[in-house]
Design an enzyme around this catalytic site. Structure first.
Site, mmCIF file in Angstrom:
data_model
loop_
_atom_site.group_PDB
_atom_site.id
_atom_site.type_symbol
_atom_site.label_atom_id
_atom_site.label_comp_id
_atom_site.label_asym_id
_atom_site.label_seq_id
_atom_site.Cartn_x
_atom_site.Cartn_y
_atom_site.Cartn_z
ATOM 1 N N THR A 98 22.353 54.607 51.931
ATOM 2 C CA THR A 98 22.997 54.244 50.672
ATOM 3 C C THR A 98 24.506 54.313 50.871
ATOM 4 O OG1 THR A 98 21.154 55.199 49.438
ATOM 5 C CG2 THR A 98 23.195 54.783 48.226
ATOM 6 N N LYS A 174 20.605 49.509 45.037
ATOM 7 C CA LYS A 174 20.293 50.905 45.328
ATOM 8 C C LYS A 174 21.195 51.844 44.534
ATOM 9 C CE LYS A 174 18.540 54.548 47.233
ATOM 10 N NZ LYS A 174 18.759 54.952 48.616
ATOM 11 N N LYS A 242 26.719 62.102 46.721
ATOM 12 C CA LYS A 242 27.340 60.915 47.315
ATOM 13 C C LYS A 242 26.944 59.649 46.559
ATOM 14 C CE LYS A 242 25.300 59.320 51.024
ATOM 15 N NZ LYS A 242 24.717 57.992 50.656
#
Length: 295
Positions: A98, A174, A242
């Site tokens: 990702t 995503k 993150k």
């Protein structure tokens, strides 16, 4: 049917096992001796460097990057003993982490200068779903590239979702998904922390939520583990820290700022800074129980 895979951690290791079981020839590069041993046990070969890992790829072989972030992707490809030196036209890099859409695009553009194709292919679902082939694989690439590697994508997952032919759209999808996952997880942890403060039994409360309008997959999955005090890392707090940070940044760059995303990202950041970075993100429940103020 040759594949090189860099990063045989929780998700990458599950993919190694799945591919080896399906009789793919897999070469693995990972710096962790335990992950190396697990890859060997699954039937993979080992390579000391990313460059060595791609040495045995066939004319249309694929390199899977299952690392953490964009910096690691660039290091694997263009760092010391990087894979790009050994990649040839006809090879394809499959980007599974990702990362920000702009990083996906810049990596793909740099590979294209060498005649190397790129599939934007982030994953979702966790290690067990990856092992079972039930994870979501969001792919974006030109149709010809996806067709060329249809067998590999099918071997990786039963849930391959073609987003578009525009590299970067997999990353965008995503981030949207993971921002909602982060919001749902923070919400689930908050309401169970509240239930505990009210004197309710957490397991019974979660039973009710799972059969009612508050149910979410990530809430049930993580909170069941949290109630059992099972914080063995499957997905570290740092990962959703993150991912939510990247999602909020992507939203702002699109001129959008919602009411919940930044708040959820702030909770993951605070939990990480409180010493929970390397714990499973189910630890969010104990974090909120500890930090929620009392009157």
């Amino acid at each position: 049917m040759t594949v090189a895979l860099i990063g045989a951690g929780n998700m990458g290791g599950a993919l190694v096992e799945r591919l080896c079981e399906a009789q793919w020839a897999v070469t693995v590069c990972d710096i962790d001796p335990l992950r190396q041993w697990q890859a060997l046990a699954a039937g993979a070969s080992l390579a000391d460097t990313p460059l060595a890992a791609v040495a045995q790829l066939g004319n249309e072989g694929a390199l899977l990057l299952v690392v953490v972030d964009a910096d690691q992707c660039r290091e694997v490809l263009w760092g010391d003993q990087g894979a790009s030196v050994g990649l040839r036209p006809g090879h394809t890099v499959v980007l599974c982490p990702t990362i920000a859409p702009e990083d996906t695009i810049s990596i793909a553009e740099r590979l294209a200068l060498q005649g190397i194709a790129c599939i934007d292919a982030p994953m979702s679902g966790g290690p067990q779903r990856a092992r079972d082939g039930r994870m979501s694989l969001m792919v974006a690439a030109p149709a010809a590239v996806l067709e060329r590697h249809a067998d590999l994508l099918a071997a990786l997952s039963l849930n391959v979702m073609r987003i578009s032919e525009r590299v970067g759209d997999g990353a965008r999808t995503k981030l949207v998904n993971n921002l909602l996952a982060g919001i749902n997880l923070v919400g689930a942890a908050e309401v169970l922390a509240l239930a505990g403060r009210m004197g309710l039994d957490l397991s019974t409360t979660l039973d009710v939520i799972e059969r009612s309008s508050g149910q979410s997959w990530i809430g049930s999955d993580r909170m069941r583990r949290a109630i059992a005090n099972d914080l063995v890392p499957r997905a570290h707090v740092t990962l959703l820290e993150k991912d939510t940070r990247l999602a909020v940044a992507a939203a702002r760059s699109s001129g959008f700022e919602g009411p919940l995303g930044a708040s959820a990202a702030g909770v993951f950041k605070a939990a990480s800074e409180a010493g929970m970075a390397d714990l499973d993100d189910a630890a969010l429940l104990s974090f909120l129980r500890q930090t929620a103020p009392r009157p």
